[in-house]
Design an enzyme around this catalytic site. Structure first.
Site, PDB file in Angstrom:
ATOM      1  CB  SER A 160      67.655  92.821  43.782  1.00  0.00           C
ATOM      2  OG  SER A 160      66.585  91.901  43.663  1.00  0.00           O
TER       3      SER A 160
ATOM      4  CE1 TYR B 177      64.451  96.560  46.291  1.00  0.00           C
ATOM      5  CE2 TYR B 177      63.755  94.745  44.879  1.00  0.00           C
ATOM      6  CZ  TYR B 177      64.564  95.230  45.870  1.00  0.00           C
ATOM      7  OH  TYR B 177      65.511  94.425  46.466  1.00  0.00           O
TER       8      TYR B 177
HETATM    9  N1  LIG Z   1      65.030  90.125  51.083  1.00  0.00           N
HETATM   10  C1  LIG Z   1      65.135  89.890  49.803  1.00  0.00           C
HETATM   11  O1  LIG Z   1      64.463  89.003  49.231  1.00  0.00           O
HETATM   12  C2  LIG Z   1      66.116  90.684  48.979  1.00  0.00           C
HETATM   13  C3  LIG Z   1      66.392  90.241  47.692  1.00  0.00           C
HETATM   14  C4  LIG Z   1      67.279  90.959  46.911  1.00  0.00           C
HETATM   15  C5  LIG Z   1      67.876  92.089  47.407  1.00  0.00           C
HETATM   16  N2  LIG Z   1      67.586  92.513  48.668  1.00  0.00           N
HETATM   17  C6  LIG Z   1      68.232  93.749  49.142  1.00  0.00           C
HETATM   18  O2  LIG Z   1      68.915  93.492  50.334  1.00  0.00           O
HETATM   19  C7  LIG Z   1      69.029  94.695  51.087  1.00  0.00           C
HETATM   20  C8  LIG Z   1      68.606  94.434  52.526  1.00  0.00           C
HETATM   21  O3  LIG Z   1      67.242  94.109  52.530  1.00  0.00           O
HETATM   22  P1  LIG Z   1      66.596  93.092  53.566  1.00  0.00           P
HETATM   23  O4  LIG Z   1      65.840  92.111  52.776  1.00  0.00           O
HETATM   24  O5  LIG Z   1      67.606  92.610  54.528  1.00  0.00           O
HETATM   25  O6  LIG Z   1      65.499  94.052  54.228  1.00  0.00           O
HETATM   26  P2  LIG Z   1      65.260  94.540  55.730  1.00  0.00           P
HETATM   27  O7  LIG Z   1      65.345  93.409  56.678  1.00  0.00           O
HETATM   28  O8  LIG Z   1      64.019  95.349  55.672  1.00  0.00           O
HETATM   29  O9  LIG Z   1      66.507  95.489  55.977  1.00  0.00           O
HETATM   30  C9  LIG Z   1      66.584  96.770  55.419  1.00  0.00           C
HETATM   31  C10 LIG Z   1      67.562  97.579  56.226  1.00  0.00           C
HETATM   32  O10 LIG Z   1      67.667  98.900  55.646  1.00  0.00           O
HETATM   33  C11 LIG Z   1      67.458  99.859  56.669  1.00  0.00           C
HETATM   34  N3  LIG Z   1      66.845 101.038  56.113  1.00  0.00           N
HETATM   35  C12 LIG Z   1      65.636 101.144  55.491  1.00  0.00           C
HETATM   36  N4  LIG Z   1      65.378 102.414  55.170  1.00  0.00           N
HETATM   37  C13 LIG Z   1      66.449 103.147  55.603  1.00  0.00           C
HETATM   38  C14 LIG Z   1      66.777 104.518  55.575  1.00  0.00           C
HETATM   39  N5  LIG Z   1      65.947 105.423  55.032  1.00  0.00           N
HETATM   40  N6  LIG Z   1      67.947 104.923  56.108  1.00  0.00           N
HETATM   41  C15 LIG Z   1      68.783 104.016  56.663  1.00  0.00           C
HETATM   42  N7  LIG Z   1      68.530 102.703  56.712  1.00  0.00           N
HETATM   43  C16 LIG Z   1      67.380 102.279  56.191  1.00  0.00           C
HETATM   44  C17 LIG Z   1      66.549  99.180  57.685  1.00  0.00           C
HETATM   45  O11 LIG Z   1      66.732  99.738  58.975  1.00  0.00           O
HETATM   46  P3  LIG Z   1      65.793 100.845  59.659  1.00  0.00           P
HETATM   47  O12 LIG Z   1      64.374 100.529  59.298  1.00  0.00           O
HETATM   48  O13 LIG Z   1      66.117 100.691  61.093  1.00  0.00           O
HETATM   49  O14 LIG Z   1      66.270 102.153  59.092  1.00  0.00           O
HETATM   50  C18 LIG Z   1      67.109  97.777  57.664  1.00  0.00           C
HETATM   51  O15 LIG Z   1      68.225  97.697  58.515  1.00  0.00           O
HETATM   52  C19 LIG Z   1      68.173  95.735  50.360  1.00  0.00           C
HETATM   53  O16 LIG Z   1      68.999  96.564  49.559  1.00  0.00           O
HETATM   54  C20 LIG Z   1      67.279  94.883  49.491  1.00  0.00           C
HETATM   55  O17 LIG Z   1      66.832  95.578  48.351  1.00  0.00           O
HETATM   56  C21 LIG Z   1      66.725  91.841  49.473  1.00  0.00           C
END
Ligand SMILES: NC(=O)c1ccc[n+]([C@@H]2O[C@H](COP(=O)([O-])OP(=O)(O)OC[C@H]3O[C@@H](n4cnc5c(N)ncnc54)[C@H](OP(=O)(O)O)[C@@H]3O)[C@@H](O)[C@H]2O)c1
Length: 283
Positions: free
Chosen positions: A142, A155
Site C-alpha cells: 500500500s 495497518y
Molecule cells: N482499498 C484500498 O484503498 C487499498 C489501498 C491500498 C492497499 N489495499 C490492499 O488491498 C488488499 C485488498 O483490499 P480491498 O481494498 O480489496 O479490501 P476488501 O474489499 O475488504 O477485500 C479484502 C479481502 O480479504 C479477505 N479477507 C479478509 N480477512 C481475511 C482472512 N482473515 N482470511 C482470508 N481472507 C480474508 C476478504 O474476504 P472475506 O471477508 O470473505 O474473508 C476480502 O476478500 C488489502 O491487502 C489491502 O490492504 C487496499
C-alpha cells in the site's frame, strides 16, 4: 469441467471482494484457472461459478481464514500443487483507529493476516516456484506503507513490512525465472474502507480515489512490463526511484563504527563503513 489451461493456476487471496475479486476476473479473462481464497464461502462459490461460466476456466473456492495457522497451511498446501503458476497475496484489512482504541484481537489478526500469512504464503510460493524453475508471486502492499500514518498505526506498519519484505524476496529470485512483483495501491474504492471503520472513503475527494478495476488493470500492466514495483496511481515515477536511492544511501550510512559528531564523543575508530566503500547488504 473444462481441461486445465496452459497458463496454469492462479491462487488469489481475498478474492471475495474488492481488488482480489477484480484480479480473479482479469486472470480468468487471461485464461488462468483459479483458486479463490477468503472466509466467505457463499461469495467465493458465486464468483467461481460466474468466472467458470464466462471464461471457461476452472475456478475453485477455497474457504480459509488466513489469520489462523490452519487457514495458512491449507493455502500453502494448495500452492505446492504443480499446476500453480501465480500467487496473488492480496487478502488484508485495516482499522482506522488510534492504537489504544483498537481491540487487541483486531491488532493481532491484522498482523496475522497482513504480515504472517503473507510471509508464509510467499515462502510456500517461492519454494514451489524455485523447485519448478518458474512462477510469479504478487504481493499487495500500500502507498500507506511509505511513511508513519497516525490514523492507521498498525495497518501502515504492516504495509511497510510488505514493502521491505517483498523487495528482499526480489533479490532472492534475481537471475531466475521466478518473478516477484510488489503492488502499491493508493486509495481504491472497496469494501475494505467499511471493514476499516466506515465513512472514511466518502470523505476523500474523488480526485484521490481510484476504481478497483483501474488499480488491477494498472497492476497487471506493470506485471506485463516486468516492473518489480508497481504503483498504479503514482503519476511521477521519479519520486519512487528517488525514494529507493535515498533509502539505499541511508542504509549504507547507518553503519559506522564512529559515534556521529553531533553527540560530542571522541571517536575511537578512523573511517566509517560508507567511506570505506563497504556494501552492508552483502555482509
Ligand atoms: N482499498 C484500498 O484503498 C487499498 C489501498 C491500498 C492497499 N489495499 C490492499 O488491498 C488488499 C485488498 O483490499 P480491498 O481494498 O480489496 O479490501 P476488501 O474489499 O475488504 O477485500 C479484502 C479481502 O480479504 C479477505 N479477507 C479478509 N480477512 C481475511 C482472512 N482473515 N482470511 C482470508 N481472507 C480474508 C476478504 O474476504 P472475506 O471477508 O470473505 O474473508 C476480502 O476478500 C488489502 O491487502 C489491502 O490492504 C487496499
Amino acid at each position: 469441467m473444462p481441461n486445465s489451461h496452459p497458463l496454469g493456476t492462479a491462487i488469489v487471496t481475498g478474492a471475495s471482494s474488492g481488488i482480489g475479486k477484480v484480479y480473479a476476473e482479469r486472470l480468468a479473462a487471461r485464461g488462468y484457472d483459479l483458486v479463490l481464497v477468503a472466509r466467505r464461502g457463499d461469495r467465493l462459490r458465486e464468483i467461481a461459478a460466474d468466472l467458470g461460466a464466462r471464461f471457461g476456466v476452472r475456478a475453485e473456492p477455497l474457504v480459509a481464514d488466513l489469520a489462523q495457522p490452519a487457514g495458512v497451511a491449507a493455502v500453502s498446501d494448495r500452492i505446492a500443487d504443480e499446476t500453480v503458476s501465480l500467487v496473488v497475496n492480496n487478502a488484508g484489512f485495516s482499522a482506522l483507529k488510534a492504537l489504544t482504541e483498537t481491540p487487541d484481537d483486531v491488532v493481532a489478526s491484522m498482523i496475522a493476516l497482513n504480515v504472517t500469512a503473507l510471509t508464509l504464503l510467499s515462502k510456500a510460493a517461492l519454494a514451489a516456484f524455485q523447485a519448478r524453475g518458474s512462477g510469479t508471486l504478487v504481493n499487495i502492499g500500500s502507498g500507506a506503507g511509505f511513511a508513519p500514518y497516525p490514523k492507521i498505526p498498525v495497518y501502515g506498519a504492516t504495509k511497510a513490512y510488505v514493502y521491505h519484505f517483498t523487495q528482499s524476496l526480489q533479490s532472492e529470485v534475481a537471475g531466475t525465472n521466478v518473478r516477484v512483483q510488489l503492488v502499491l495501491p493508493g486509495a481504491v474504492v472497496s469494501e475494505g474502507w467499511e471493514v476499516a471503520g466506515g465513512g472514511a472513503l466518502e470523505a476523500l475527494p474523488a480526485s484521490v480515489v481510484m476504481t478497483t478495476e483501474e488499480c488491477v488493470d494498472a497492476a497487471l500492466a506493470g506485471l506485463d512490463k516486468g516492473e518489480p514495483v508497481t504503483a498504479p496511481s503514482l503519476q511521477d515515477e521519479t519520486l519512487l526511484r528517488n525514494h529507493e536511492t535515498d533509502t539505499q544511501a541511508l542504509l549504507q550510512a547507518m553503519f559506522d563504527a564512529r559515534p556521529a559528531a553531533r553527540y560530542g564523543l571522541r571517536p575511537q575508530s578512523q573511517a566509517g563503513g560508507a567511506e570505506a566503500g563497504i556494501d552492508v547488504q552483502t555482509l
